[in-house]
Design a protein around this motif. Structure first.
Motif, short mmCIF file in Angstrom:
data_model
loop_
_atom_site.label_atom_id
_atom_site.label_comp_id
_atom_site.label_asym_id
_atom_site.label_seq_id
_atom_site.Cartn_x
_atom_site.Cartn_y
_atom_site.Cartn_z
N GLU A 11 48.13 -67.97 -21.97
CA GLU A 11 46.58 -68.18 -22.54
C GLU A 11 45.85 -67.95 -21.21
OE1 GLU A 11 45.99 -71.89 -24.70
OE2 GLU A 11 47.63 -71.18 -26.05
N ARG A 12 44.88 -67.59 -21.32
CA ARG A 12 43.67 -67.66 -20.39
C ARG A 12 42.48 -69.24 -20.54
NH1 ARG A 12 40.17 -61.99 -20.13
NH2 ARG A 12 39.98 -62.08 -17.97
N ARG A 13 42.09 -68.85 -18.85
CA ARG A 13 41.64 -70.57 -18.70
C ARG A 13 40.02 -69.94 -19.30
NH1 ARG A 13 42.87 -71.40 -12.81
NH2 ARG A 13 42.50 -69.82 -12.25
#
Length: 66
Positions: A11-13
Motif C-alpha cells: 500500500e502507498r502511504r
C-alpha cells in the motif's frame, strides 16, 4: 511467488503519513499556507517564511495571463 525490493508493492502511504514521518524522523516540516487546520496568523507566518526562504510563489500559467 514474486519477491519485490523494499518499497515496491503493498500500500502507498498517504501524503499526511509522509509529512508526519518526515517531521518525526528528520525534523522536516511540510505545511501548506492554505491548510484549514491553521489559524489565519499561522497561515500568514507560513506564507512569510516561505517567501523569505524561497521567494514569491509562481502562479500556474493559466492564471498568470488571465
Amino acid at each position: 511467488m514474486r519477491w519485490l525490493p523494499k518499497g515496491y508493492g503493498g500500500e502507498r502511504r498517504s501524503a499526511e503519513e509522509v509529512k508526519r514521518e518526515g517531521w518525526r524522523e528528520q525534523g522536516l516540516l511540510v505545511v501548506s499556507p492554505t491548510d484549514p487546520r491553521l489559524t489565519w496568523p499561522e497561515r500568514e507566518l507560513v506564507r512569510q517564511l516561505g517567501e523569505k526562504l524561497y521567494g514569491g510563489r509562481r502562479l500556474p500559467t493559466e492564471q498568470r495571463h488571465g
